[in-house]
Design a protein around this motif. Structure first.
Motif, mmCIF file in Angstrom:
data_model
loop_
_atom_site.group_PDB
_atom_site.id
_atom_site.type_symbol
_atom_site.label_atom_id
_atom_site.label_comp_id
_atom_site.label_asym_id
_atom_site.label_seq_id
_atom_site.Cartn_x
_atom_site.Cartn_y
_atom_site.Cartn_z
ATOM 1 N N VAL A 14 0.898 -0.978 -0.017
ATOM 2 C CA VAL A 14 -0.093 -0.096 0.105
ATOM 3 C C VAL A 14 0.775 1.152 -0.005
ATOM 4 C CG1 VAL A 14 -1.475 1.283 1.319
ATOM 5 C CG2 VAL A 14 -1.795 -1.251 1.129
ATOM 6 N N VAL A 15 0.672 2.303 -0.915
ATOM 7 C CA VAL A 15 1.123 3.641 -0.759
ATOM 8 C C VAL A 15 0.001 4.493 -0.003
ATOM 9 C CG1 VAL A 15 1.964 5.400 -2.157
ATOM 10 C CG2 VAL A 15 2.267 3.377 -3.092
ATOM 11 N N GLU A 16 0.511 4.879 1.119
ATOM 12 C CA GLU A 16 -0.404 5.551 1.897
ATOM 13 C C GLU A 16 -0.302 7.308 1.472
ATOM 14 O OE1 GLU A 16 0.224 4.777 6.180
ATOM 15 O OE2 GLU A 16 -0.139 2.811 5.830
ATOM 16 N N ASN A 17 -1.288 7.814 1.377
ATOM 17 C CA ASN A 17 -1.683 9.156 1.090
ATOM 18 C C ASN A 17 -2.588 9.839 1.959
ATOM 19 O OD1 ASN A 17 -2.366 11.428 -0.514
ATOM 20 N ND2 ASN A 17 -0.614 10.866 -1.878
ATOM 21 N N SER A 19 -4.706 11.846 0.943
ATOM 22 C CA SER A 19 -5.770 11.929 -0.192
ATOM 23 C C SER A 19 -6.579 10.540 -0.283
ATOM 24 C CB SER A 19 -5.441 12.781 -1.098
ATOM 25 O OG SER A 19 -4.477 12.312 -1.809
ATOM 26 N N GLY A 20 -6.034 9.633 0.069
ATOM 27 C CA GLY A 20 -6.429 8.111 -0.191
ATOM 28 C C GLY A 20 -5.188 7.441 -0.421
ATOM 29 N N ASN A 21 -5.097 6.073 0.011
ATOM 30 C CA ASN A 21 -4.312 5.043 -0.017
ATOM 31 C C ASN A 21 -4.507 4.099 -1.443
ATOM 32 O OD1 ASN A 21 -3.514 5.700 2.446
ATOM 33 N ND2 ASN A 21 -4.760 4.357 3.392
ATOM 34 N N LEU A 22 -3.441 3.818 -1.952
ATOM 35 C CA LEU A 22 -3.380 2.788 -3.077
ATOM 36 C C LEU A 22 -2.633 1.545 -2.698
ATOM 37 C CD1 LEU A 22 -3.398 2.888 -6.214
ATOM 38 C CD2 LEU A 22 -1.112 3.759 -6.233
ATOM 39 N N ALA A 23 -3.514 0.436 -3.262
ATOM 40 C CA ALA A 23 -2.909 -0.698 -3.261
ATOM 41 C C ALA A 23 -2.540 -1.109 -4.541
ATOM 42 C CB ALA A 23 -3.672 -1.733 -2.459
ATOM 43 N N PHE A 24 -1.444 -1.829 -4.715
ATOM 44 C CA PHE A 24 -1.072 -2.410 -6.129
ATOM 45 C C PHE A 24 -0.869 -3.758 -6.190
ATOM 46 C CE2 PHE A 24 2.566 -0.447 -4.435
ATOM 47 C CZ PHE A 24 3.590 -1.716 -4.629
ATOM 48 N N GLN A 26 0.682 -6.693 -8.755
ATOM 49 C CA GLN A 26 1.536 -7.243 -9.814
ATOM 50 C C GLN A 26 1.677 -8.725 -9.774
ATOM 51 O OE1 GLN A 26 4.183 -3.164 -10.401
ATOM 52 N NE2 GLN A 26 4.929 -4.740 -9.173
ATOM 53 N N ASN A 87 -5.988 -4.738 1.825
ATOM 54 C CA ASN A 87 -4.678 -4.990 1.574
ATOM 55 C C ASN A 87 -4.026 -6.555 2.111
ATOM 56 O OD1 ASN A 87 -4.620 -4.280 4.446
ATOM 57 N ND2 ASN A 87 -2.723 -3.490 4.564
#
Length: 134
Positions: A14-17, A19-24, A26, A87
């Motif tokens: 997870v990339v925490e931010n 303005s909202g987190n992003l899970a990626f 691959q 996540n």
């Protein structure tokens, strides 16, 4: 022969931010290269999904939203997992019986599968599944 010990929880990066987190996800994050992605949504809370095993296919299940319970069975041992974090993925290797239930309102189950849909890869009868484990 696949057993309950072969099932594992995967931590999704997870990339925490603010303005909202992003899970990626691959292919290098999953224990297999995925060929199919699908999701379950609008599942009534009293509904039952799954009720099958795969002969060759592996899957990773993720609760993108809400929660649900996954009960797994290797023919001799049963275990339940509550999935409720976007996540965390549950890796289900081939040869594991799975049942999904107790979906919360708004739950979304994302599934990464190691192969395309092939009906011949499914065991949908529990007695047949038990016979396949002998």
């Amino acid at each position: 022969m696949t057993t309950i010990q072969d099932i594992n929880l995967l931590k999704i990066p997870v990339v925490e931010n603010l303005s909202g987190n992003l899970a990626f996800i691959q292919n290098d994050i999953l224990p297999f290269e995925f060929k199919r992605v699908y999701y379950l949504f609008d599942v009534p809370s009293n509904a039952f999904r799954g009720g099958h095993s795969h002969i060759e296919q592996h899957e990773v299940l993720i609760a993108l939203s809400g929660s649900f319970e996954v009960t797994v069975n290797d023919g001799s041992t049963k275990k339940s997992y509550l999935l409720n974090k976007p996540n965390v993925g549950l890796h289900l290797p081939k040869g594991i019986w799975r049942e999904l239930e107790n979906f919360s309102s708004g739950a979304v189950c994302l599934v990464f599968a190691s192969d395309i849909f092939e009906e011949s890869d499914y065991i949908r009868n529990y007695d047949v599944y038990l016979s396949s484990k002998k």
